[in-house]
Design a protein around this motif. Sequence first.
Motif, mmCIF file in Angstrom:
data_model
loop_
_atom_site.group_PDB
_atom_site.id
_atom_site.type_symbol
_atom_site.label_atom_id
_atom_site.label_comp_id
_atom_site.label_asym_id
_atom_site.label_seq_id
_atom_site.Cartn_x
_atom_site.Cartn_y
_atom_site.Cartn_z
ATOM 1 N N SER A 68 0.832 -1.209 0.000
ATOM 2 C CA SER A 68 0.000 0.000 0.000
ATOM 3 C C SER A 68 0.864 1.256 0.000
ATOM 4 N N THR A 69 0.415 2.277 -0.724
ATOM 5 C CA THR A 69 1.096 3.570 -0.700
ATOM 6 C C THR A 69 1.053 4.200 0.685
ATOM 7 N N THR A 70 0.084 3.811 1.523
ATOM 8 C CA THR A 70 -0.030 4.395 2.853
ATOM 9 C C THR A 70 1.117 3.950 3.772
ATOM 10 N N GLN A 71 1.913 2.978 3.324
ATOM 11 C CA GLN A 71 3.075 2.543 4.094
ATOM 12 C C GLN A 71 4.345 3.295 3.698
ATOM 13 N N THR A 72 4.252 4.219 2.741
ATOM 14 C CA THR A 72 5.437 4.919 2.250
ATOM 15 C C THR A 72 5.219 6.420 2.282
ATOM 16 N N SER A 73 6.323 7.152 2.218
ATOM 17 C CA SER A 73 6.225 8.609 2.199
ATOM 18 C C SER A 73 5.883 9.137 0.811
ATOM 19 N N HIS A 74 6.387 8.459 -0.243
ATOM 20 C CA HIS A 74 6.137 8.979 -1.593
ATOM 21 C C HIS A 74 6.446 7.900 -2.633
ATOM 22 N N LEU A 75 6.063 6.662 -2.364
ATOM 23 C CA LEU A 75 6.378 5.574 -3.270
ATOM 24 C C LEU A 75 5.135 4.766 -3.616
ATOM 25 N N GLU A 76 5.176 4.145 -4.787
ATOM 26 C CA GLU A 76 4.115 3.245 -5.180
ATOM 27 C C GLU A 76 4.254 1.916 -4.427
ATOM 28 N N PRO A 77 3.188 1.111 -4.366
ATOM 29 C CA PRO A 77 3.338 -0.250 -3.828
ATOM 30 C C PRO A 77 4.390 -1.017 -4.635
ATOM 31 N N TYR A 78 5.119 -1.898 -3.950
ATOM 32 C CA TYR A 78 6.138 -2.678 -4.661
ATOM 33 C C TYR A 78 6.447 -3.945 -3.892
#
Length: 262
Positions: A68-78
Amino acid sequence: MTDNRFDPETYAGMPPGTAVPSPQLIKNARMLIIGYEADPEVLDSVLPPGLERHPNNLVQMNMYRVPSTTQTSHLEPYTLTYLTVEIADRDSTAISEAQGEMPVPGRFWVGYWNDSPQMQAYTRERSGIPTQAGTCAWEEDDGELVSTLSVDGDPVIEAEATVGDDQIDTLTGHLHYYAHRQLPEPAGGGAQISELLEFPLPFVSELYEAEVEAVEFDFPEGSRYQQFAPVEPLSTPSVLHGTVTFTYPQARRVRDYLAEDT
């Protein structure tokens, strides 16, 4: 002198995607990190000037997902799988709630597979990490975890582990990662940039029970990555299974190989 030629398997240019700045924060990524013994001659052969193999002969393999993007500051899911060689005399420090302070050897990236074009661009061009396209899939059933790296649709690494839900420790601290960043001259024929970068990576992790059952490599014939397979019999002195919050930090240059060559 350093070898400033380019290996097409580790440098493929900037993939499509949107560039993002450093640092980047990732929260609660669930990881399986296996430290296994590998061929010391192979490890020696891939390290750049200034780095030496740790005498433990370990490769640290990390397989994880950020859904999820909500787990990152400015990254796509990966999803991500990477291989690092443990190196000597570059220790950082971690603090275990159960065992106290401990040294952690530095780690040099030798393989890195990611299924986000944005992350491929970010890690390859900004950090010099040998990033390629690949997908990490997890299957878990009744405490049995199978993590598989696939490249071009074919499975190339598979790790099997028995895992539990009971937290056994909290581990915090920093890790020292290293990459040989090379960018070619636009006209070809050599490197415009060739430098050794250090990444002091802070992290906080909650660790859970895990025991490795198997690690299998099945890269196509001729791939340079098959040489990083574990030696037989399999030996895994370190295993980490848990949720990890960390940053991709800004790098600091340790050596400028082009300046040394002039």
